[in-house]
Scaffold this active site. Structure first.
Site, PDB file in Angstrom:
ATOM      1  N   LYS A  22      -2.541  16.227   7.581  1.00 41.14           N
ATOM      2  CA  LYS A  22      -2.373  14.942   8.285  1.00 41.14           C
ATOM      3  C   LYS A  22      -1.422  14.043   7.505  1.00 41.14           C
ATOM      4  O   LYS A  22      -0.490  13.461   8.072  1.00 41.14           O
ATOM      5  CB  LYS A  22      -3.724  14.246   8.422  1.00 41.14           C
ATOM      6  N   ASN A  23      -1.614  13.955   6.197  1.00 37.95           N
ATOM      7  CA  ASN A  23      -0.855  12.984   5.408  1.00 37.95           C
ATOM      8  C   ASN A  23       0.543  13.455   5.040  1.00 37.95           C
ATOM      9  O   ASN A  23       1.270  12.760   4.341  1.00 37.95           O
ATOM     10  CB  ASN A  23      -1.653  12.572   4.163  1.00 37.95           C
ATOM     11  N   ARG A  93      -2.936   2.778  10.137  1.00 41.14           N
ATOM     12  CA  ARG A  93      -2.138   2.084   9.129  1.00 41.14           C
ATOM     13  C   ARG A  93      -0.852   2.828   8.814  1.00 41.14           C
ATOM     14  O   ARG A  93       0.146   2.238   8.425  1.00 41.14           O
ATOM     15  CB  ARG A  93      -2.909   1.942   7.832  1.00 41.14           C
ATOM     16  N   CYS A 117      -8.570  -2.344   5.991  1.00 39.82           N
ATOM     17  CA  CYS A 117      -9.409  -1.403   6.731  1.00 39.82           C
ATOM     18  C   CYS A 117     -10.727  -1.328   5.969  1.00 39.82           C
ATOM     19  O   CYS A 117     -10.939  -2.016   4.981  1.00 39.82           O
ATOM     20  CB  CYS A 117      -8.725  -0.040   6.804  1.00 39.82           C
ATOM     21  N   ARG A 122      -5.637  -2.807   1.321  1.00 38.80           N
ATOM     22  CA  ARG A 122      -4.495  -1.938   1.667  1.00 38.80           C
ATOM     23  C   ARG A 122      -3.181  -2.749   1.772  1.00 38.80           C
ATOM     24  O   ARG A 122      -2.529  -2.770   2.806  1.00 38.80           O
ATOM     25  CB  ARG A 122      -4.755  -1.180   2.962  1.00 38.80           C
ATOM     26  N   PRO A 123      -2.787  -3.479   0.743  1.00 38.20           N
ATOM     27  CA  PRO A 123      -1.536  -4.261   0.806  1.00 38.20           C
ATOM     28  C   PRO A 123      -0.308  -3.355   0.921  1.00 38.20           C
ATOM     29  O   PRO A 123      -0.393  -2.147   0.648  1.00 38.20           O
ATOM     30  CB  PRO A 123      -1.536  -5.004  -0.533  1.00 38.20           C
ATOM     31  N   VAL A 124       0.803  -3.933   1.338  1.00 35.70           N
ATOM     32  CA  VAL A 124       2.068  -3.173   1.422  1.00 35.70           C
ATOM     33  C   VAL A 124       3.169  -3.886   0.638  1.00 35.70           C
ATOM     34  O   VAL A 124       4.355  -3.741   0.943  1.00 35.70           O
ATOM     35  CB  VAL A 124       2.491  -2.943   2.890  1.00 35.70           C
ATOM     36  N   ASP A 125       2.758  -4.633  -0.387  1.00 33.74           N
ATOM     37  CA  ASP A 125       3.747  -5.398  -1.167  1.00 33.74           C
ATOM     38  C   ASP A 125       4.800  -4.512  -1.828  1.00 33.74           C
ATOM     39  O   ASP A 125       5.962  -4.910  -1.958  1.00 33.74           O
ATOM     40  CB  ASP A 125       3.031  -6.254  -2.226  1.00 33.74           C
ATOM     41  N   GLN A 126       4.404  -3.293  -2.221  1.00 31.51           N
ATOM     42  CA  GLN A 126       5.379  -2.399  -2.870  1.00 31.51           C
ATOM     43  C   GLN A 126       6.423  -1.893  -1.868  1.00 31.51           C
ATOM     44  O   GLN A 126       7.582  -1.701  -2.228  1.00 31.51           O
ATOM     45  CB  GLN A 126       4.651  -1.215  -3.528  1.00 31.51           C
ATOM     46  N   ASP A 306      -9.476  11.047  -1.568  1.00 33.22           N
ATOM     47  CA  ASP A 306      -9.860  11.516  -0.229  1.00 33.22           C
ATOM     48  C   ASP A 306     -10.895  12.634  -0.271  1.00 33.22           C
ATOM     49  O   ASP A 306     -11.372  13.064   0.773  1.00 33.22           O
ATOM     50  CB  ASP A 306      -8.622  12.003   0.543  1.00 33.22           C
ATOM     51  N   ILE A 328      -9.101   4.086  -6.931  1.00 32.38           N
ATOM     52  CA  ILE A 328      -7.981   3.821  -6.017  1.00 32.38           C
ATOM     53  C   ILE A 328      -8.299   2.706  -5.035  1.00 32.38           C
ATOM     54  O   ILE A 328      -7.516   1.766  -4.866  1.00 32.38           O
ATOM     55  CB  ILE A 328      -7.577   5.099  -5.239  1.00 32.38           C
ATOM     56  N   ARG A 398      -9.911  11.433  13.471  1.00 35.55           N
ATOM     57  CA  ARG A 398      -8.590  10.963  13.024  1.00 35.55           C
ATOM     58  C   ARG A 398      -7.955  11.987  12.096  1.00 35.55           C
ATOM     59  O   ARG A 398      -6.741  12.143  12.065  1.00 35.55           O
ATOM     60  CB  ARG A 398      -8.731   9.629  12.272  1.00 35.55           C
TER      61      ARG A 398
HETATM   62  C1  EPZ Z   1      -2.352   7.326   1.404  1.00 36.59           C
HETATM   63  O1  EPZ Z   1      -2.672   6.019   1.784  1.00 36.59           O
HETATM   64  C2  EPZ Z   1      -3.175   8.234   2.300  1.00 36.59           C
HETATM   65  N1  EPZ Z   1      -2.795   8.012   3.700  1.00 36.59           N
HETATM   66  C3  EPZ Z   1      -4.659   7.925   2.094  1.00 36.59           C
HETATM   67  O2  EPZ Z   1      -5.391   8.853   2.880  1.00 36.59           O
HETATM   68  C4  EPZ Z   1      -5.004   8.167   0.628  1.00 36.59           C
HETATM   69  O3  EPZ Z   1      -6.347   7.822   0.403  1.00 36.59           O
HETATM   70  C5  EPZ Z   1      -4.088   7.305  -0.266  1.00 36.59           C
HETATM   71  O4  EPZ Z   1      -2.714   7.574   0.042  1.00 36.59           O
HETATM   72  C6  EPZ Z   1      -4.300   7.582  -1.740  1.00 36.59           C
HETATM   73  O5  EPZ Z   1      -4.067   8.933  -2.005  1.00 36.59           O
HETATM   74  C7  EPZ Z   1      -1.648   8.569   4.152  1.00 36.59           C
HETATM   75  O6  EPZ Z   1      -0.926   9.221   3.420  1.00 36.59           O
HETATM   76  C8  EPZ Z   1      -1.322   8.322   5.601  1.00 36.59           C
HETATM   77  P1  EPZ Z   1      -1.673   4.062  -1.463  1.00 36.59           P
HETATM   78  P2  EPZ Z   1      -1.784   4.784   1.223  1.00 36.59           P
HETATM   79  O7  EPZ Z   1      -0.569   3.169  -1.028  1.00 36.59           O
HETATM   80  O8  EPZ Z   1      -0.388   5.231   1.005  1.00 36.59           O
HETATM   81  C9  EPZ Z   1      -2.484  -0.004  -3.686  1.00 36.59           C
HETATM   82  C10 EPZ Z   1      -7.031   9.538   4.404  1.00 36.59           C
HETATM   83  O9  EPZ Z   1      -8.263   9.510   4.357  1.00 36.59           O
HETATM   84  N2  EPZ Z   1      -1.234  -0.478  -3.069  1.00 36.59           N
HETATM   85  O10 EPZ Z   1      -1.346   5.286  -2.251  1.00 36.59           O
HETATM   86  O11 EPZ Z   1      -2.029   3.607   2.103  1.00 36.59           O
HETATM   87  C11 EPZ Z   1      -3.595   0.222  -2.666  1.00 36.59           C
HETATM   88  O12 EPZ Z   1      -4.295  -0.978  -2.436  1.00 36.59           O
HETATM   89  C12 EPZ Z   1      -6.249   8.338   3.924  1.00 36.59           C
HETATM   90  O13 EPZ Z   1      -6.350  10.503   4.809  1.00 36.59           O
HETATM   91  C13 EPZ Z   1      -0.726  -1.722  -3.430  1.00 36.59           C
HETATM   92  O14 EPZ Z   1      -1.323  -2.435  -4.241  1.00 36.59           O
HETATM   93  O15 EPZ Z   1      -2.465   4.517  -0.175  1.00 36.59           O
HETATM   94  C14 EPZ Z   1      -4.450   1.249  -3.358  1.00 36.59           C
HETATM   95  O16 EPZ Z   1      -5.307   0.579  -4.264  1.00 36.59           O
HETATM   96  C15 EPZ Z   1      -7.151   7.205   3.462  1.00 36.59           C
HETATM   97  N3  EPZ Z   1       0.443  -2.148  -2.879  1.00 36.59           N
HETATM   98  C16 EPZ Z   1      -3.448   2.078  -4.172  1.00 36.59           C
HETATM   99  O17 EPZ Z   1      -2.265   1.295  -4.234  1.00 36.59           O
HETATM  100  C17 EPZ Z   1       1.125  -1.386  -1.971  1.00 36.59           C
HETATM  101  O18 EPZ Z   1       2.215  -1.815  -1.510  1.00 36.59           O
HETATM  102  C18 EPZ Z   1      -3.085   3.415  -3.551  1.00 36.59           C
HETATM  103  O19 EPZ Z   1      -2.779   3.180  -2.207  1.00 36.59           O
HETATM  104  C19 EPZ Z   1       0.600  -0.124  -1.616  1.00 36.59           C
HETATM  105  C20 EPZ Z   1      -0.575   0.312  -2.181  1.00 36.59           C
END
Ligand code: EPZ
Length: 421
Positions: A22-23, A93, A117, A122-126, A306, A328, A398
């Site tokens: 999926k990912n 998301r 969620c 789940r911020p997207v600042d990066q 996960d 995480i 999902r």
């Molecule tokens: C991906 O989510 C996966 N989803 C998630 O899988 C998975 O749990 C996660 O990576 C971690 O491995 C997909 O790939 C579609 P992150 P993502 O950005 O990219 C922080 C599932 O069950 N962060 O790696 O959204 C964030 O808050 C799902 O299949 C920032 O601070 O996760 C978290 O603490 C759930 N700023 C950490 O980084 C940002 O801009 C990792 O999040 C982005 C993230």
């Protein structure tokens, strides 16, 4: 809403074929927006999130559909509406992944902020920081990210935190940028690497794949083509843990052991016998008492977040006690009270859960709260004595392609019900 009814206590036994990740397929669907021609993806699981992503692409003006049982073809030649609306983004998301490709190819994107969620803010600042570094003008207007850029420029970006979709969004944006982009502190998850390989197959120039420093040399355009999605390591681990928790044995096919080596090592330490094949993994949990094993989640290649709920379900019935540290996401223990309703002995202190193995779990009515928590509840219900009903299994759909069908073929007593009350 649909439910799962499970009569636990059966040791699973048999073979299961793993679907595409999926990912990995979700960012690849976003990547088709970079391409003017036809792109076909193979080994695509029929997941709710995949159908949602196809809807996002079609609403933008692309033509995106399942052209065969597990094959999706997309033609994004004409995009008339580079917008990802709130009503779709809030259900998935990963829609935020269209931001980089739309900006790179069309110079404009309007994407709803995903919002939080169940498992965290789940911020997207990066994502935003990196796009700004490449020259994008970004404004947050009424809950939407509005991004503009005449032409993205290559930049040296050091990610403040390891982010999977953040790395993917910026990698896709960089593919068509002017000049070279270096992404430092990039995520190394196999799904990030698979996306990079798919992009290179379409004419991108990405190097440093599998490392935390990705170098992307911008190219004028990408061409269409075909790509087969890598196996889903989380579905693989989920089935292995279901067999281990029920003290059974399983052959998991169409998968790769290198995608989840850390999970296999934990299972071996717990007392499972494991054989690693070319494209299969065999696990036997029938002959030794199993020990509870401690786990700390972290970015790949460490233990995947996960798989945390699924491993916790396994630990509830193992001997001894163990801790699970979730580093995480800030709220990824919602399966704990549901497991406790089945008789599990778990205490939580912040990001640390302590599990004391019990001799048995009892079936109960429980509620799924998020995708992987629901997988953990399925595993516990399969190992528990008696009947369990799991509510809100749309969460499960999902990320798992007909999980109950695959589990039934392994001997589980499981069926999907239409909720009456
Ligand atoms: C991906 O989510 C996966 N989803 C998630 O899988 C998975 O749990 C996660 O990576 C971690 O491995 C997909 O790939 C579609 P992150 P993502 O950005 O990219 C922080 C599932 O069950 N962060 O790696 O959204 C964030 O808050 C799902 O299949 C920032 O601070 O996760 C978290 O603490 C759930 N700023 C950490 O980084 C940002 O801009 C990792 O999040 C982005 C993230």
């Amino acid at each position: 809403m649909q439910q799962l009814k499970i009569i636990g206590g059966q040791a699973l036994s048999g073979e299961v074929a793993i679907s595409g990740a999926k990912n990995a397929v979700l960012p690849m669907l976003a990547a088709t927006l970079l391409i003017e021609g036809d792109t076909c993806l193979y080994n695509v699981a029929r997941l709710r999130d995949v159908h949602t992503f196809l809807q996002v692409l079609n609403e933008m003006g692309a033509r995106a559909e399942f052209s065969d049982e597990n094959q999706v073809c997309v033609n994004a030649k004409t995009i008339t509406n580079p917008v990802a609306p709130y009503d779709l983004v809030k259900t998935m998301r990963a829609s935020v992944l269209v931001l980089g490709p739309l900006l790179a190819r069309f110079g404009y994107a309007k994407v709803s902020l995903p919002g939080g969620c169940a498992i965290g803010a789940r911020p997207v600042d990066q994502h935003i920081k990196g796009l700004k570094a490449m020259g994008a003008d970004i404004a947050i207007v009424e809950g939407y990210i509005e991004a503009k850029a005449s032409k993205l420029k290559g930049a040296h970006i050091v990610m403040d935190t390891v982010t999977v979709t953040g790395t993917e969004n910026l990698m896709m944006a960089a593919v068509l940028a002017e000049g070279t982009t270096i992404l430092d502190n990039a995520a190394r998850e196999p799904e990030v690497s698979d996306l990079a390989h798919m992009l290179n197959q379409m004419g991108a120039k990405i190097s440093g794949i599998d490392t935390s420093t990705l170098t992307i040399e911008g190219v004028p355009s990408l061409h269409g083509g075909e790509y087969s999605v890598l196996p889903d390591r989380i579905e693989t681990g989920t089935h292995l843990l279901a067999a281990a928790a029920t003290r059974g044995e399983i052959t998991v096919r169409n998968t790769r052991s290198d995608l989840l080596e850390v999970v296999l090592e934990k299972l071996e330490r717990a007392g499972c016998a494991i054989k690693r094949g070319e494209n299969f993994i065999y696990l036997d949990a029938r002959h030794k008492p199993l020990q509870a094993i401690s786990v700390r989640t972290a970015p790949f290649p460490a233990f995947p977040t996960d798989m945390q709920a699924q491993f916790m379900a396994f630990n509830t019935l193992a001997q001894g006690s163990a801790t699970i540290v979730e580093t995480i996401f800030e709220n990824r223990f919602m399966h704990v009270p549901e497991l406790a309703r089945m008789g599990a002995d778990i205490s939580v202190d912040g990001q640390i859960a302590t599990i004391r193995g019990v001799s048995k779990l009892s079936g109960a009515r429980v509620m799924a709260t998020d995708l992987r928590a629901s997988a953990g509840l399925v595993i516990a219900a399969l190992a528990a004595e008696g009947e369990s009903i799991i509510d809100r299994i749309y969460h499960l759909d999902r990320g798992y392609d007909a999980m109950e069908v695959k589990l039934k073929a392994l001997g589980a007593q499981i069926e999907r019900l239409q909720e009456i009350s």
